[in-house]
Enzyme design. Sequence first.
Site, short mmCIF file in Angstrom:
data_model
loop_
_atom_site.label_atom_id
_atom_site.label_comp_id
_atom_site.label_asym_id
_atom_site.label_seq_id
_atom_site.Cartn_x
_atom_site.Cartn_y
_atom_site.Cartn_z
N LYS A 54 -1.91 19.32 -35.79
CA LYS A 54 -0.72 20.18 -35.83
C LYS A 54 -1.12 21.66 -35.85
CE LYS A 54 1.93 16.54 -38.04
NZ LYS A 54 2.48 15.95 -39.27
N GLN A 98 2.63 17.41 -45.52
CA GLN A 98 2.15 16.18 -44.87
C GLN A 98 2.36 14.99 -45.81
OE1 GLN A 98 0.98 15.88 -41.65
NE2 GLN A 98 0.97 13.68 -42.04
N ASP A 121 10.39 19.54 -40.67
CA ASP A 121 10.31 18.09 -40.49
C ASP A 121 11.70 17.44 -40.55
OD1 ASP A 121 7.86 17.02 -39.86
OD2 ASP A 121 7.11 17.02 -41.93
#
Length: 301
Positions: A54, A98, A121
């Site tokens: 990422k 994460q 997200d």
Amino acid sequence: MSAIILNGTETAAGIRREIEREVAELKSAGGAAPGLAVLLIGDDPASSIYVTMKEKACARVGIASFPHRLPGTAKKEELLELIDRLNRDPEVSGILVQLPLPPSLDEREIVSRLDPEKDVDGFHPHNLGRLVRGEALFVPCTPAGIRELLRRYRIPTEGRDAVIVGRSNIVGKPLAVLLAAKNEDGNATVTVCHTRTRDLAAHTRRADILVAAAGVREMIGADMVKPGAAVIDVGIHAVGRRPDGKRILAGDVDFKEVKNAAGAITPVPGGVGPMTIAMLLKNTLTAFKRRRNPGQRQTAG
Ligand code: NAD
């Protein structure tokens, strides 16, 4: 007959080029650039690989990334304090935590602390609620990537039977909402299957669009697929290493078999994975633009 390959690598590269152009224009117009804070807690090897991918993707399109690595023993208060600081930081457009977190940390509590306008997200309860109402600020990246792949390959969803195997909060449930939404990328009749589904194959064999997101290696065989269906494989399983050390990956679909039955299919790797990362970049850019023009309350669909 062999299926059309839905090439996520190529499609994601095209999306990255679009983002790169827009970021360059924004920089030349005003100086500031979008920035993504990336939080990794603990040393899970798969998470560590994802986070690195990422960050590299950000660099390729001109988005700044701000890495924050915390040990698995990090205390809740320490992490919440960091999130509060990043929520206030004007250079940070988006924040990515994460997952999964070490078991000592409550995922729901941590994610709920994010400023919903930086939750790229799309996992904050506020954003999941808005998604259900059709007013999403950020669509979760994997479902968004699947929708984008279907859209760019012109695979129709309207009136089609879509069957999703898996009901997680990050893939199955939000994707069901998107495909059933009353708009041109939705209007499908959606069935969500899970571990308590009776006769899974009876459902999957009805699907015009079949999405495998169960996390069970190669569980979808050709006998479970309607001839000509579009098959989207979300699963990622490391199944070994090549002599050069690179990982060998497999999905939830038995690709070799199913490609001869399906009309279209995503490979693993090179299907949903790169699309997921491209959507993270897109969400970060959206967050940046929204912050610059707070009056502009555009939704992400
Ligand atoms: P999860 O474990 O949270 O959820 C799996 C879901 O599948 C559950 O709802 C469960 O009910 C269902 N399920 C499990 N076994 C089943 C079975 N035998 N029959 C029917 N349903 C079954 O998983 P997740 O986080 O949604 O991820 C799913 C897979 O997708 C994993 O392999 C994960 O690594 C992968 N993944 C890939 C990406 C990507 O970018 N490509 C992103 C997220 C997850």
